[in-house]
Design a protein around this motif. Structure first.
Motif, PDB file in Angstrom:
ATOM      1  N   ILE A   1      49.384  22.134  49.704  1.00 28.65           N
ATOM      2  CA  ILE A   1      50.565  21.517  49.657  1.00 28.65           C
ATOM      3  C   ILE A   1      51.827  22.355  49.632  1.00 28.65           C
ATOM      4  O   ILE A   1      51.562  23.571  49.622  1.00 28.65           O
ATOM      5  CB  ILE A   1      50.761  20.554  48.238  1.00 28.65           C
ATOM      6  CG1 ILE A   1      50.900  21.554  46.961  1.00 28.65           C
ATOM      7  CG2 ILE A   1      49.958  19.539  48.117  1.00 28.65           C
ATOM      8  CD1 ILE A   1      51.393  20.937  45.696  1.00 28.65           C
ATOM      9  N   GLU A   2      52.923  22.071  49.946  1.00 27.29           N
ATOM     10  CA  GLU A   2      53.977  22.928  50.127  1.00 27.29           C
ATOM     11  C   GLU A   2      55.118  22.500  49.190  1.00 27.29           C
ATOM     12  O   GLU A   2      55.643  21.421  49.111  1.00 27.29           O
ATOM     13  CB  GLU A   2      54.499  23.049  51.617  1.00 27.29           C
ATOM     14  CG  GLU A   2      53.776  23.621  52.609  1.00 27.29           C
ATOM     15  CD  GLU A   2      54.139  23.753  54.054  1.00 27.29           C
ATOM     16  OE1 GLU A   2      53.848  24.785  54.615  1.00 27.29           O
ATOM     17  OE2 GLU A   2      55.384  23.169  54.398  1.00 27.29           O
ATOM     18  N   ARG A   3      55.611  23.439  48.476  1.00 29.32           N
ATOM     19  CA  ARG A   3      56.801  22.872  47.752  1.00 29.32           C
ATOM     20  C   ARG A   3      57.836  24.091  47.691  1.00 29.32           C
ATOM     21  O   ARG A   3      57.602  25.393  48.238  1.00 29.32           O
ATOM     22  CB  ARG A   3      56.463  23.217  46.106  1.00 29.32           C
ATOM     23  CG  ARG A   3      55.500  21.935  45.849  1.00 29.32           C
ATOM     24  CD  ARG A   3      56.180  20.564  46.033  1.00 29.32           C
ATOM     25  NE  ARG A   3      55.015  19.575  45.480  1.00 29.32           N
ATOM     26  CZ  ARG A   3      54.468  18.956  46.409  1.00 29.32           C
ATOM     27  NH1 ARG A   3      54.396  18.985  47.766  1.00 29.32           N
ATOM     28  NH2 ARG A   3      53.746  17.870  45.965  1.00 29.32           N
ATOM     29  N   ARG A   4      59.160  23.735  47.566  1.00 31.04           N
ATOM     30  CA  ARG A   4      60.215  24.562  47.780  1.00 31.04           C
ATOM     31  C   ARG A   4      60.477  25.314  46.364  1.00 31.04           C
ATOM     32  O   ARG A   4      59.951  24.681  45.328  1.00 31.04           O
ATOM     33  CB  ARG A   4      61.529  23.778  48.064  1.00 31.04           C
ATOM     34  CG  ARG A   4      61.607  23.402  49.452  1.00 31.04           C
ATOM     35  CD  ARG A   4      62.565  22.642  49.624  1.00 31.04           C
ATOM     36  NE  ARG A   4      63.851  23.045  49.598  1.00 31.04           N
ATOM     37  CZ  ARG A   4      65.160  22.599  49.882  1.00 31.04           C
ATOM     38  NH1 ARG A   4      65.079  21.272  50.423  1.00 31.04           N
ATOM     39  NH2 ARG A   4      66.202  22.990  49.549  1.00 31.04           N
ATOM     40  N   TYR A   5      61.415  26.233  46.107  1.00 22.26           N
ATOM     41  CA  TYR A   5      61.561  26.752  44.676  1.00 22.26           C
ATOM     42  C   TYR A   5      62.343  25.891  43.858  1.00 22.26           C
ATOM     43  O   TYR A   5      62.240  25.581  42.485  1.00 22.26           O
ATOM     44  CB  TYR A   5      62.516  27.884  45.049  1.00 22.26           C
ATOM     45  CG  TYR A   5      62.958  28.500  43.430  1.00 22.26           C
ATOM     46  CD1 TYR A   5      62.161  29.602  42.887  1.00 22.26           C
ATOM     47  CD2 TYR A   5      64.343  28.418  43.096  1.00 22.26           C
ATOM     48  CE1 TYR A   5      62.616  29.882  41.733  1.00 22.26           C
ATOM     49  CE2 TYR A   5      64.850  28.633  41.898  1.00 22.26           C
ATOM     50  CZ  TYR A   5      63.915  29.577  41.212  1.00 22.26           C
ATOM     51  OH  TYR A   5      64.189  30.096  39.989  1.00 22.26           O
ATOM     52  N   SER A   6      63.111  24.887  44.362  1.00 24.77           N
ATOM     53  CA  SER A   6      63.948  23.657  43.749  1.00 24.77           C
ATOM     54  C   SER A   6      62.996  22.839  43.175  1.00 24.77           C
ATOM     55  O   SER A   6      63.039  22.376  42.006  1.00 24.77           O
ATOM     56  CB  SER A   6      64.832  23.155  44.780  1.00 24.77           C
ATOM     57  OG  SER A   6      64.144  22.517  45.601  1.00 24.77           O
TER      58      SER A   6
END
Length: 310
Positions: free
Chosen positions: A107-112
């Motif tokens: 999966i891909e996630r942002r720092y936020s």
């Protein structure tokens, strides 16, 4: 301020055939004796459902003594540069430890997203997390290759530390971090009638849920029901029937009455369409509907599914 996280599709890193596991205790002979019946494509009978339930019971019993250990890798990161925003997304791969994991899902996630997870967990686990440090965001240089690499390693260690705490790894907040965005996307696609794309997302989420929620088999039931709906609307009735068979033993065992009648009704309808004997399923459905205590859903399986994430 960073904008709201973008819904990213789950990517399968390596989608090879799943290795099967067998009991090593005294249940091996009993479980093995049913295997050929379950794997056979011959006419379905109610005894097959009993076999599936028995096999799932043995798996659950063994799982109580053998906890699943997971590893978290963040092998890559990429910069998203848009007209109004610029940010970094980190690829997260969830792996079973101890043996080669054929079902590597990313999966891909942002720092936020990590920051939101940290803040949500602090609400319930402030004491448990007092020694756990969330990697800080720099004021400058966030897009340099060196800083991205450092944060990638730090976020990977952060997930590993969270997972080491049993109450946190079993919390809905921790599990939702890995699946909520993709489930929301899949259910939106399902409600929009885009069943092929919805099915693809749901099947990959199911792999993640299977890894993350071994302590609670009921977590996968809504996803399995949504998969059944997609398969049925795509007229893949055999696959839909098998998905229902997979879900039914857990629904029975944990008395998930909200799903029991809709799932049985779907299996009976699919069984009729496939020309399979469903008399015992029909009898069970009648008993469930006439059950004097507890809430029984009067909705169809599709009506139940489309309510998710509304």
């Amino acid at each position: 301020m960073e904008e709201q996280p973008e819904l990213n599709d789950i990517k399968t890193v390596d989608d090879k055939e799943k290795l099967s596991s067998h009991p090593v205790d005294s249940s091996q002979q009993l479980e093995t004796s049913f295997t050929n019946d379950v794997d056979s494509d011959a006419a379905f009978s109610a005894s097959c459902l009993t076999t599936a339930e028995l096999q799932q019971h043995w798996r659950a019993v063994k799982q109580e003594f053998r906890s699943v250990k997971l590893l978290f890798e963040i092998p890559t990161a990429r910069i998203i540069d848009r007209t109004t925003s610029k940010y970094v997304v980190y690829q997260i791969v969830v792996l079973r430890s101890g043996s080669y994991d054929w079902e590597r899902v990313a999966i891909e996630r942002r720092y936020s997203d990590f920051l939101h997870l940290h803040q949500e967990l602090l609400l319930d686990f402030c004491e448990e997390m007092e020694d756990l440090v969330m990697p800080r965001k720099r004021m400058t240089g966030n897009f340099s290759e060196e800083n991205i690499s450092e944060r990638r390693v730090a976020l990977q260690d952060y997930l590993t530390q969270l997972y080491s705490l049993r109450y946190i790894r079993q919390s809905p907040t921790f599990q939702a971090f890995f699946t909520h965005q993709e489930l929301k996307t899949a259910y939106d696609l399902l409600r929009g009638g885009r069943f092929s794309l919805a099915l693809e997302g749901l099947q990959k989420v199911l792999l993640l849920q299977d890894k993350l929620s071994s302590h609670d088999p009921t977590v996968v039931i809504p996803t399995l029901c949504a998969i059944l709906v997609c398969q049925r609307d795509l007229e893949d009735f055999n696959a839909a029937f098998e998905t229902g068979r997979q879900a039914l033993p857990t629904v029975r065992r944990y008395e998930l009455r909200h799903y029991q009648a809709p799932l049985l009704e779907a299996l009976v309808d699919l069984g009729y369409s496939l020309g399979l004997p469903v008399a015992q399923l029909q009898e069970e459905l009648t008993r469930v509907r006439n059950y004097p205590h507890g809430h029984m859903s009067q909705m169809s399986i599709k009506e139940l599914v489309v309510q998710e994430f509304v």
